[in-house]
Enzyme design. Structure first.
Site, PDB file in Angstrom:
ATOM      1  N   VAL A  19       0.977  -1.068   0.151  1.00 57.11           N
ATOM      2  CA  VAL A  19       0.175   0.050   0.082  1.00 57.11           C
ATOM      3  C   VAL A  19       0.956   1.215   0.228  1.00 57.11           C
ATOM      4  O   VAL A  19       0.363   2.180  -0.602  1.00 57.11           O
ATOM      5  CB  VAL A  19      -1.014  -0.051   1.085  1.00 57.11           C
ATOM      6  CG1 VAL A  19      -1.670   1.223   1.305  1.00 57.11           C
ATOM      7  CG2 VAL A  19      -1.906  -1.236   1.011  1.00 57.11           C
ATOM      8  N   CYS A  35       7.963  -2.468   8.261  1.00 56.24           N
ATOM      9  CA  CYS A  35       7.230  -2.400   7.182  1.00 56.24           C
ATOM     10  C   CYS A  35       7.970  -3.075   5.768  1.00 56.24           C
ATOM     11  O   CYS A  35       9.058  -2.459   5.556  1.00 56.24           O
ATOM     12  CB  CYS A  35       6.509  -1.236   6.704  1.00 56.24           C
ATOM     13  SG  CYS A  35       5.877  -1.084   4.970  1.00 56.24           S
TER      14      CYS A  35
END
Length: 303
Positions: free
Chosen positions: A70, A129
């Site tokens: 994303v 992440c």
């Protein structure tokens, strides 16, 4: 059967919450999670400046889960601080855990301070992440950078700091340094770096090419990570990775987690998966003759 637990000084009515990334900045969705039984609500990761994220496609279904990139899309820390307050005021006593991300220590400190100002009950530092250059898994796999980041943030906040770490060869060392620096708890693990190639176009499917694998496929990895970190540190841990039912949730708790987060299965089934998991845990406790979910924490480490 008692489902209440305490993590990082937060009192939770149940050991199940959502994983950061699956909850939009939406009061109604947050309320639905609480109504389903979530013990806390975890918000999406926030950076100093707004981020649009990566171009579509951002997510693809694969065997055993999803691969997504994303790109940490978010409204920026100042707007997020306002939204934290709106969500917090709507949820009453349910703890709201905000998530901070950054590519520098100063950014982590600034973002975390704004999230605290918005009323967050704790700040989870996204040090893991798999597709955020400079501030994601690259940071989390360097124990000294983990130490410096957590120390700087924890030293500037009044609310507890939770370090979210991803899979790496130095996970136990990074976890130890996070605790030494002042983290009150750890979230283990994030999605695992992965990719999907379309055999007809002969190109990577995601616009970012590489993303993070989440879902049932990574659950055994998460169990191993929680088990090893708990064995070495006895830390307060929030386990995350492939929780799809009560059994996979209990497995993480037996490995050493005090609470668990659900990600991919909320996308798959919606918030009611939380209710299903909690009912399953209650039944399991009753069948096993155990009074409290707290009595399960780390039981797999018994000789």
């Amino acid at each position: 059967m008692k489902l209440e637990v305490e993590v990082a000084g937060l009192r939770l009515k149940s050991p199940v919450m959502n994983a950061s990334g699956v909850l939009e900045w939406d009061v109604l969705q947050a309320k639905r999670l609480v109504d389903a039984g979530a013990g806390a609500v975890v918000l999406k990761s926030t950076t100093r400046e707004p981020r649009r994220g990566y171009a579509w496609p951002r997510m693809v279904r694969v065997f055993g889960g999803f691969v997504n990139a994303v790109g940490l899309a978010n409204p920026g820390a100042r707007e997020a601080s306002r939204l934290v307050r709106v969500i917090k005021e709507s949820l009453g006593d349910t703890p709201v855990i905000a998530s901070a991300a950054g590519s520098t220590i100063d950014e982590f400190v600034e973002v975390s301070a704004l999230l605290e100002d918005g009323g967050a009950d704790a700040v989870e530092l996204n040090l893991s992440c798999p597709h955020f250059k400079g501030g994601g898994i690259e940071l989390g796999q360097d124990p000294q950078l983990v130490y410096e980041t957590v120390r700087s943030v924890a030293g500037s906040l009044k609310v507890p700091v939770i370090a979210k770490l991803g899979l790496s060869d130095r996970l136990v060392e990074s976890a130890s340094k996070a605790l030494e620096a002042g983290a009150k708890a750890l979230t283990l693990i994030n999605s695992v770096k992965a990719m999907k190639i379309d055999v007809y176009t002969k190109k990577p499917v995601l616009s970012n090419k590489v993303g993070g694998l989440s879902g049932p496929a990574i659950h055994p990895i998460a169990v191993r990570a929680v088990y090893e970190v708990y064995r070495e540190t006895k830390a307060e841990i929030i386990g995350v990775g492939g929780v799809r039912d009560w059994e996979t949730a209990v497995e993480l708790i037996l490995a050493g987690a005090r609470a668990v987060q659900v990600g991919a299965m909320i996308i798959e089934k919606g918030e009611l998966i939380v209710t299903e998991i909690l009912r399953g845990i209650e039944k399991y406790l009753w069948v096993e003759g155990i009074q409290s979910v707290r009595d399960l924490i780390g039981l797999a480490h018994r000789d």
